[in-house]
Design a protein around this motif. Structure first.
Motif, PDB file in Angstrom:
ATOM      1  N   ARG A  10      -5.629   4.893  -2.363  1.00 15.02           N
ATOM      2  CA  ARG A  10      -6.753   4.755  -3.292  1.00 15.02           C
ATOM      3  C   ARG A  10      -7.338   3.348  -3.202  1.00 15.02           C
ATOM      4  N   MET A  11      -8.647   3.272  -2.965  1.00 15.20           N
ATOM      5  CA  MET A  11      -9.324   1.980  -2.891  1.00 15.20           C
ATOM      6  C   MET A  11     -10.437   1.912  -3.930  1.00 15.20           C
ATOM      7  N   GLN A  12     -10.436   0.824  -4.700  1.00 11.93           N
ATOM      8  CA  GLN A  12     -11.482   0.583  -5.685  1.00 11.93           C
ATOM      9  C   GLN A  12     -12.628  -0.179  -5.033  1.00 11.93           C
ATOM     10  N   LEU A  13     -13.775   0.476  -4.933  1.00 12.07           N
ATOM     11  CA  LEU A  13     -14.964  -0.192  -4.427  1.00 12.07           C
ATOM     12  C   LEU A  13     -15.607  -1.018  -5.531  1.00 12.07           C
ATOM     13  N   ARG A  14     -16.467  -1.923  -5.164  1.00  8.98           N
ATOM     14  CA  ARG A  14     -17.156  -2.879  -6.040  1.00  8.98           C
ATOM     15  C   ARG A  14     -16.260  -4.087  -6.260  1.00  8.98           C
ATOM     16  N   GLY A  15     -16.749  -5.047  -7.014  1.00 13.59           N
ATOM     17  CA  GLY A  15     -15.981  -6.261  -7.210  1.00 13.59           C
ATOM     18  C   GLY A  15     -15.739  -6.999  -5.895  1.00 13.59           C
ATOM     19  N   GLY A  16     -16.737  -6.966  -5.008  1.00  9.57           N
ATOM     20  CA  GLY A  16     -16.587  -7.630  -3.718  1.00  9.57           C
ATOM     21  C   GLY A  16     -16.104  -6.720  -2.604  1.00  9.57           C
ATOM     22  N   VAL A  17     -15.796  -5.454  -2.922  1.00 11.43           N
ATOM     23  CA  VAL A  17     -15.333  -4.503  -1.906  1.00 11.43           C
ATOM     24  C   VAL A  17     -16.419  -3.456  -1.687  1.00 11.43           C
ATOM     25  N   ASP A  18     -17.075  -3.533  -0.539  1.00 10.63           N
ATOM     26  CA  ASP A  18     -18.072  -2.539  -0.176  1.00 10.63           C
ATOM     27  C   ASP A  18     -17.561  -1.767   1.033  1.00 10.63           C
ATOM     28  N   PHE A  19     -18.430  -0.944   1.661  1.00  9.60           N
ATOM     29  CA  PHE A  19     -17.979  -0.128   2.788  1.00  9.60           C
ATOM     30  C   PHE A  19     -17.534  -0.981   3.969  1.00  9.60           C
ATOM     31  N   ALA A  20     -18.237  -2.060   4.216  1.00  2.45           N
ATOM     32  CA  ALA A  20     -17.857  -2.930   5.334  1.00  2.45           C
ATOM     33  C   ALA A  20     -16.491  -3.548   5.090  1.00  2.45           C
ATOM     34  N   ALA A  22     -14.164  -2.263   3.189  1.00  3.91           N
ATOM     35  CA  ALA A  22     -13.191  -1.173   3.278  1.00  3.91           C
ATOM     36  C   ALA A  22     -12.844  -0.859   4.723  1.00  3.91           C
ATOM     37  N   GLU A  23     -13.835  -0.953   5.589  1.00  4.36           N
ATOM     38  CA  GLU A  23     -13.593  -0.652   6.999  1.00  4.36           C
ATOM     39  C   GLU A  23     -12.542  -1.574   7.596  1.00  4.36           C
ATOM     40  N   ALA A  24     -12.493  -2.815   7.113  1.00  8.42           N
ATOM     41  CA  ALA A  24     -11.518  -3.767   7.647  1.00  8.42           C
ATOM     42  C   ALA A  24     -10.089  -3.373   7.307  1.00  8.42           C
ATOM     43  N   PHE A  25      -9.904  -2.542   6.272  1.00  8.45           N
ATOM     44  CA  PHE A  25      -8.565  -2.108   5.876  1.00  8.45           C
ATOM     45  C   PHE A  25      -8.034  -0.976   6.759  1.00  8.45           C
ATOM     46  N   LEU A  26      -8.919  -0.270   7.459  1.00  7.47           N
ATOM     47  CA  LEU A  26      -8.533   0.986   8.100  1.00  7.47           C
ATOM     48  C   LEU A  26      -7.359   0.872   9.076  1.00  7.47           C
ATOM     49  N   PRO A  27      -7.341  -0.106   9.989  1.00  8.98           N
ATOM     50  CA  PRO A  27      -6.192  -0.170  10.907  1.00  8.98           C
ATOM     51  C   PRO A  27      -4.868  -0.307  10.165  1.00  8.98           C
ATOM     52  N   ASP A 630       0.200   9.265  -3.619  1.00 10.70           N
ATOM     53  CA  ASP A 630      -1.075   8.546  -3.675  1.00 10.70           C
ATOM     54  C   ASP A 630      -0.761   7.077  -3.913  1.00 10.70           C
ATOM     55  N   ILE A 631      -1.141   6.239  -2.979  1.00  8.31           N
ATOM     56  CA  ILE A 631      -0.843   4.803  -3.057  1.00  8.31           C
ATOM     57  C   ILE A 631      -2.065   4.084  -3.610  1.00  8.31           C
ATOM     58  N   TYR A 632      -1.923   3.489  -4.784  1.00  6.57           N
ATOM     59  CA  TYR A 632      -3.031   2.714  -5.340  1.00  6.57           C
ATOM     60  C   TYR A 632      -3.151   1.399  -4.578  1.00  6.57           C
ATOM     61  N   GLN A 633      -4.337   0.855  -4.531  1.00 10.40           N
ATOM     62  CA  GLN A 633      -4.633  -0.304  -3.701  1.00 10.40           C
ATOM     63  C   GLN A 633      -3.600  -1.417  -3.869  1.00 10.40           C
ATOM     64  N   GLY A 634      -3.023  -1.841  -2.746  1.00 11.16           N
ATOM     65  CA  GLY A 634      -2.078  -2.937  -2.762  1.00 11.16           C
ATOM     66  C   GLY A 634      -0.658  -2.546  -3.095  1.00 11.16           C
ATOM     67  N   CYS A 635      -0.436  -1.280  -3.511  1.00 11.73           N
ATOM     68  CA  CYS A 635       0.890  -0.894  -4.010  1.00 11.73           C
ATOM     69  C   CYS A 635       1.881  -0.546  -2.905  1.00 11.73           C
ATOM     70  N   ILE A 636       1.503  -0.716  -1.637  1.00 10.96           N
ATOM     71  CA  ILE A 636       2.526  -0.673  -0.594  1.00 10.96           C
ATOM     72  C   ILE A 636       3.504  -1.817  -0.847  1.00 10.96           C
ATOM     73  N   VAL A 651      -7.820  -6.476  -3.836  1.00 11.14           N
ATOM     74  CA  VAL A 651      -6.596  -6.838  -3.132  1.00 11.14           C
ATOM     75  C   VAL A 651      -6.968  -7.611  -1.868  1.00 11.14           C
ATOM     76  N   PRO A 652      -6.440  -8.822  -1.686  1.00 14.38           N
ATOM     77  CA  PRO A 652      -6.776  -9.586  -0.480  1.00 14.38           C
ATOM     78  C   PRO A 652      -6.183  -8.937   0.765  1.00 14.38           C
ATOM     79  N   ILE A 653      -7.056  -8.526   1.683  1.00 18.28           N
ATOM     80  CA  ILE A 653      -6.610  -7.818   2.879  1.00 18.28           C
ATOM     81  C   ILE A 653      -5.774  -8.710   3.783  1.00 18.28           C
ATOM     82  N   GLU A 654      -6.003 -10.004   3.690  1.00 18.85           N
ATOM     83  CA  GLU A 654      -5.347 -10.916   4.623  1.00 18.85           C
ATOM     84  C   GLU A 654      -3.820 -10.850   4.540  1.00 18.85           C
ATOM     85  N   ARG A 655      -3.287 -10.542   3.363  1.00 16.02           N
ATOM     86  CA  ARG A 655      -1.824 -10.578   3.217  1.00 16.02           C
ATOM     87  C   ARG A 655      -1.160  -9.236   3.516  1.00 16.02           C
ATOM     88  N   LEU A 656      -1.944  -8.158   3.611  1.00 18.22           N
ATOM     89  CA  LEU A 656      -1.350  -6.837   3.735  1.00 18.22           C
ATOM     90  C   LEU A 656      -0.554  -6.626   5.029  1.00 18.22           C
TER      91      LEU A 656
END
Length: 735
Positions: A10-20, A22-27, A630-636, A651-656
């Motif tokens: 589950r990803m929350q869009l808005r708040g600085g998270v748009d489709f572009a 979100a795309e960076a999270f896919l790999p 269902d994994i909520y954003q960042g809850c891995i 959730v900062p993608i850099e640390r995932l």
């Protein structure tokens, strides 16, 4: 090719998270072993929306997120990574603002608008009430704060469409007043929203207006773009928000299934107690009941009894949660939902008159209130020709309970017959609205009032949970899981849960170590200007998200303190806040955290460590039980948050990508999550159909066993293991 459903993210869009973004999270999402990306609403919402549920145009992908081009790129990139996309759809309501083009057309043309049938508006009550003014209409008119510009009536920065451009434009107060009275709408002070609105709203949110998707034209109009996205292969699943708000959820879901025969559909349906999911053509719910079962089976019954007893002794609180809920219901229906109550009484009177029943207004009012107060679930599902057997039995029980305090029960029985067996149009109008209001009442009274008052053990104060029954045995969970659909979602965190999964497990730790929590309580500062009940609440919240290195911790807790106090509606509320009371509580929790930072208590460390082990146990249960995790954003990894908006922070993608290599709890959780997610992806048939059993271990907490065709998964959970990662021991897995 549509990917096999094994887990969602589950990803929350808005708040600085748009489709572009979100795309960076896919790999990373694909690498975790997840099969589907599950997005919060993508359609155009009110400008500046932080969540996307205030839709203004369901047939446009929000330009603020990247528009249709951005979503198309995201969907195609997801497919390249072997991921499907699930979108969150809001059939119940749209935004009650002038940004809504359909609503603007209704304001201009009234009942003759092509979109008038789209909205659930009571035109018989007169012009559509717009409770948006900071003061009364007359006060603002006399102050010269209203004017006309072109074909719009202007009040400050707000503009409202006029039914016809006046010629000449009135320039005096009498002319403006007459022009206003000639419209299909009426401007009013915002306080009129309590009992004067003429549209169906979402719970008590006047800024959201109900949609009539039971109408075929409205159904098609609301879903046109959704169907196009699915037909084009850009969307592979649908999550439906708040189906209980609809006039006829069953008919809606059957119509949607007929249009989308091969698309997975999940409903946000909150099941209470042992309530079964209605016979709906869906994969299942979004999973609140699963998270509830996990928290209950991980709660220590003996420790829970001690904690609640000590809370009552410390605070002087008496009574049960059910009693707190009943009191909250009475307050909410008379105050926050007064408009809905008045409408129900009017509908009941019209139906009684049509039946030739002689009932006075106060008699009807008493009966309506009694039925609402006695109703224990979100709603029933009666419709023309549809009388679910379980709902019939439930309504008869509700009628018996509702009649107990009344002198005569005949009016209660009359209204119950309208709901269960009603055949006339007046009966059906009352039944539909009654079924819509029960859900709003329970949500506001349970989740948003009593859940902030009855504070003994906050781990049980969750959506759909019952703080009065906060424990389940392994046998209870085994029986529950056997009836679960294989593709129902299993959530432990969401954008709507009151605490994130790891924060909740720190609260569950209190039941395993009540002495440790007692030490924190004893050491905490006493304060005459902050009630003991509020301090008990805030102490649990501070524990739940404690992080000595979080620079925003105090600000987050102070913000949450205000929300919690206003939701409780005791010393302060949203309408008339007591800033002094709020400041005292905020200062108290600030001093608590500052003291912990100076000298972290041993009891705090013990509860944090125990909470980490319980979180790993939670992961093991969630990933192995029947259903789809269902994994909520960042809850891995670790995720400590309170209710919204705290739980919607990006959730900062850099640390995932580095989570599996992290030390301590964060790394342990990420490694366990990934291992089980990869196992689910490798053996989907096993997890879809294997038998499930949960039992108490010999000297350990729990043992999980799943078997199918000679293959076996066997997991042991031991809170007393020598090291953190030894808490969950996967002793055998299907090959």
């Amino acid at each position: 090719m549509t990917p096999r459903l094994t887990a969602t993210y589950r990803m929350q869009l808005r708040g600085g998270v748009d489709f572009a973004r979100a795309e960076a999270f896919l790999p990373w999402i694909a690498d975790c072993g997840i099969s589907h990306l599950y997005l919060s609403p993508i359609f155009t919402a009110t400008e500046g929306s932080t969540h996307g549920y205030d839709i203004t145009d369901p047939n446009e992908v929000d330009p603020a997120l990247g528009g249709m081009p951005g979503f198309d790129r995201l969907a195609r990139a997801a497919r390249d990574h072997g991921l499907g996309i699930i979108v969150d759809v809001v059939p119940n309501h749209t935004s009650f603002t002038m940004e809504n083009p359909w609503l603007r057309d209704v304001l201009r043309h009234g009942p003759d608008s092509r979109y008038a049938r789209y909205f659930d508006i009571d035109w018989d009550a007169g012009p559509l009430v717009l409770p948006v003014l900071p003061r009364t209409f007359e006060e603002m008119l006399e102050a010269g704060e209203m004017t006309v510009e072109g074909d719009e009536f202007v009040v400050g920065e707000q503009r409202f469409p006029l039914r016809a451009r006046p010629d000449p434009v009135p320039g005096d107060a009498d002319g403006l007043r007459a022009l206003h009275e000639d419209q299909f709408w009426r401007l009013a002070h915002w306080r009129l929203e309590r009992d004067g609105v003429t549209h169906r709203r979402f719970f008590t949110v006047t800024g959201l207006i109900g949609m009539r998707v039971e109408d075929q034209a409205v159904f098609e109009g609301m879903h046109r773009l959704l169907f196009e996205l699915i037909d084009q292969g850009l969307v592979q699943g649908v999550r439906l928000d708040h189906v209980d708000g609809l006039a006829d959820p069953t008919a809606y879901l059957r119509r949607l299934r007929a249009r989308l025969p091969d698309t997975p559909i999940w409903v946000e349906k909150i099941l209470t107690g042992d309530e079964p999911l209605p016979d709906w053509p869906v994969e299942g719910t979004t999973g609140y009941e699963a998270g509830r079962q996990i928290a209950m089976v991980l709660t220590d019954a003996v420790g829970l009894y001690r904690v609640v007893a000590e809370w009552k002794a410390a605070t002087g609180y008496e009574g049960t949660f059910d009693e707190a809920l009943e009191q909250a219901k009475g307050e909410v229906i008379r105050q926050e939902l007064a408009a809905e109550l008045h409408q129900l009484i009017g509908l009941a009177e019209a139906a009684a008159t049509a039946r030739g029943a002689d009932r006075g207004a106060e008699t009807l009012r008493e009966a309506v209130l009694a039925l609402l107060s006695a109703f224990p679930r979100y709603r029933t599902y009666f419709a023309p020709g549809v009388r679910p057997e379980g709902d019939v039995a439930l309504m008869r029980q509700v009628a018996d309970r509702a009649a107990e305090p009344l002198r005569f029960r005949d009016t209660v029985d009359l209204l119950t017959d309208m709901i269960v067996d009603g055949e006339t149009g007046q009966d059906r109008a009352f039944a539909v609205r009654f079924q819509q209001v029960t859900g709003a009442l329970l949500a506001k009274a349970h989740e948003d009032t009593a859940g902030f008052r009855w504070n003994g053990y906050l781990a049980a104060n969750e959506v759909g949970a019952d703080p009065g029954h906060a424990v389940a045995t392994p046998e209870d969970v085994t029986r529950w899981a056997r009836d679960r659909a294989p593709h129902a979602l299993t959530l432990t965190s969401s954008h709507d849960t009151k605490r994130s999964e790891d924060a909740r497990m720190r609260m569950v730790a209190i039941s395993h170590a009540p002495d440790a929590f007692g030490e924190l309580w004893t050491a905490a500062e006493q304060a005459d200007d902050v009630s003991a009940n509020r301090r008990w609440y805030l102490l649990q919240c501070a524990l739940s998200i404690w992080d000595a290195d979080d620079p925003d911790l105090i600000e987050r807790l102070r913000d949450h303190t205000v929300k919690a106090m206003r939701e409780a509606k005791l010393s302060t509320n949203w309408i008339a806040p007591d800033e002094a009371a709020e400041a005292a509580a905020m200062d108290w929790v600030t001093r608590l955290v500052e003291g912990w930072r100076e000298d972290e208590p041993d009891a705090l460390r013990r509860l944090v460590d125990l909470g980490a082990r319980l979180s790993l146990a939670q992961v093991a249960l969630k990933m192995t039980m029947p259903g789809v995790p269902d994994i909520y954003q960042g809850c891995i990894g670790a995720h400590f948050a309170l209710t919204d908006p705290d739980n919607r922070r990006p959730v900062p993608i850099e640390r995932l990508p580095d989570l599996p290599d992290a030390a301590g709890f964060e790394g342990a959780k990420a490694r366990l999550s990934r291992r089980l997610l990869h196992l689910r992806r490798a053996r989907p048939d096993f997890f879809d159909g294997a038998d499930f059993a949960l039992r108490e271990g010999d000297g350990t907490l729990l043992e999980i066993a799943r078997q199918k065709d000679g293959q076996r998964l066997y997991v042991v959970i031991d809170l007393g293991a020598d090291d953190l990662e030894g808490t969950v021991d996967i002793r055998s897995a299907p090959e």
